[in-house]
Enzyme design. Structure first.
Site, short mmCIF file in Angstrom:
data_model
loop_
_atom_site.label_atom_id
_atom_site.label_comp_id
_atom_site.label_asym_id
_atom_site.label_seq_id
_atom_site.Cartn_x
_atom_site.Cartn_y
_atom_site.Cartn_z
N ASP A 10 45.69 69.61 54.18
CA ASP A 10 46.98 69.03 53.83
C ASP A 10 46.81 67.51 53.96
OD1 ASP A 10 49.80 68.76 53.47
OD2 ASP A 10 49.99 68.51 55.65
N ASP A 12 49.85 64.66 54.32
CA ASP A 12 50.79 64.00 55.23
C ASP A 12 50.80 64.70 56.58
OD1 ASP A 12 52.23 62.15 53.24
OD2 ASP A 12 52.52 64.09 52.29
N GLY A 47 55.97 69.64 54.50
CA GLY A 47 55.18 70.52 53.64
C GLY A 47 55.90 70.99 52.38
N ARG A 50 59.75 67.46 47.28
CA ARG A 50 60.87 66.50 47.40
C ARG A 50 62.21 67.15 47.05
NH1 ARG A 50 59.69 61.70 43.66
NH2 ARG A 50 57.63 62.10 44.57
N SER A 117 52.92 66.77 48.02
CA SER A 117 53.39 65.44 47.60
C SER A 117 52.93 65.10 46.19
CB SER A 117 52.87 64.38 48.57
OG SER A 117 53.18 63.09 48.07
N ASN A 119 52.75 62.09 45.42
CA ASN A 119 52.11 60.78 45.64
C ASN A 119 50.70 60.92 46.23
OD1 ASN A 119 54.41 59.03 44.95
ND2 ASN A 119 55.40 60.00 46.70
N ASP A 171 49.78 70.73 59.24
CA ASP A 171 50.68 70.37 60.34
C ASP A 171 52.07 70.98 60.14
OD1 ASP A 171 51.34 68.71 58.14
OD2 ASP A 171 52.41 67.36 59.49
C1 G6P Z 1 54.49 66.66 51.81
C2 G6P Z 1 55.26 66.22 53.03
C3 G6P Z 1 56.75 66.44 52.83
C4 G6P Z 1 57.20 65.81 51.51
C5 G6P Z 1 56.42 66.42 50.35
C6 G6P Z 1 56.79 65.80 49.01
O1 G6P Z 1 54.43 68.03 51.78
O2 G6P Z 1 54.86 66.96 54.16
O3 G6P Z 1 57.43 65.86 53.91
O4 G6P Z 1 58.58 66.06 51.30
O5 G6P Z 1 55.04 66.18 50.59
O6 G6P Z 1 56.33 64.47 48.96
P1 G6P Z 1 56.61 63.43 47.81
O7 G6P Z 1 55.68 62.29 48.13
O8 G6P Z 1 56.28 64.08 46.51
O9 G6P Z 1 58.03 63.06 47.90
MG MG Z 2 51.72 67.91 56.29
#
Ligand code: G6P
Ligand code: MG
Length: 216
Positions: A10, A12, A47, A50, A117, A119, A171
């Site tokens: 993973d 983040d 995890g 968005r 994510s 990003n 995590d």
């Molecule tokens: C990861 C993080 C989440 C977040 C998700 C979407 O899974 O753990 O906290 O909401 O990514 O991220 P983004 O960068 O696309 O908003």
């Molecule tokens: Mg994570």
């Protein structure tokens, strides 16, 4: 012959400390909605995609908003987040991760990323880690985010690995649930209390030995 396990990370909260910026950004959005996002509730946002995060927040706050407003808040959250991560660099890689990944590569483990994510590629570039990965699956590659296992299945497919020979580092509870669903070996990184459903939990990568994963 035993095959070398594929490691699926993973992003983040496992590779980099960006989870706190997601939390801060959602707190700013929640302030606009007059809702107090606690760190306990935030655990449930880890995890997941968005838009699923915003849906959960609206449920908790018992709010209904228009589609336009929903999309506007998603954009706003991402702008706040991108602003917070604009200066991240390799110093934001969590302690022990770089050493773990470089040793894993030397020992011929395939390395994949599965992050919800959108990003993720941008962040891997900033951290200078892109070139280590044999496959990258992010929020743009899947229809269903964690706890659905779609992204882990795709990471296994892209690395031509048997899911049963994959080790997941996560995590978030959502990520552990996803890995467990398809019988990957799930390693929680963080608190053993919060990640008790993982096969094993470590506080950090410095504690992990590769021999622990020679299970096939
Ligand atoms: C990861 C993080 C989440 C977040 C998700 C979407 O899974 O753990 O906290 O909401 O990514 O991220 P983004 O960068 O696309 O908003
Ligand atoms: Mg994570």
């Amino acid at each position: 012959m035993k095959s070398i396990p594929t490691f699926i990370f993973d992003l983040d909260g496992v590779i980099t400390n960006t989870e706190k910026y997601h939390f801060q950004s959602w707190r700013e959005i929640c302030k606009l909605l007059k809702f107090n996002l606690t760190s306990e509730l935030n655990e449930e946002l880890k995890g997941i995609s968005r838009d699923k995060c915003l849906k959960k927040i609206l449920d908790w706050a018992k709010l209904e908003i228009s589609v336009n407003k929903f999309n506007e808040l998603l954009d706003k959250k991402n702008q706040i987040y991108l602003d917070k991560i604009s200066k991240i660099n390799s110093s934001n890689v969590i302690s022990g991760v770089y050493e773990f990944i470089t040793s894993a590569k030397k020992q011929k483990h395939l390395i994949a990323l599965y992050s919800s994510s959108r990003n993720a590629n941008f962040i891997l570039d900033k951290l200078n880690l892109h070139s280590f990965f044999d496959a990258i699956v992010d929020g743009n590659s899947v229809k269903a985010s964690k706890p659905d296992p779609e992204g882990f299945e795709l990471a296994a497919k892209l690395t031509e690995s048997d899911p049963k020979n994959c080790v997941v580092f996560e995590d978030s509870e959502a990520g552990i649930i996803a890995g467990n669903k398809i019988n990957m070996l799930t390693i929680g990184i963080g608190s053993s209390k919060k990640l008790s459903i993982a096969n094993k939990v470590f506080k950090e990568f410095n504690e992990i030995k590769f021999q622990d994963f020679q299970k096939c």
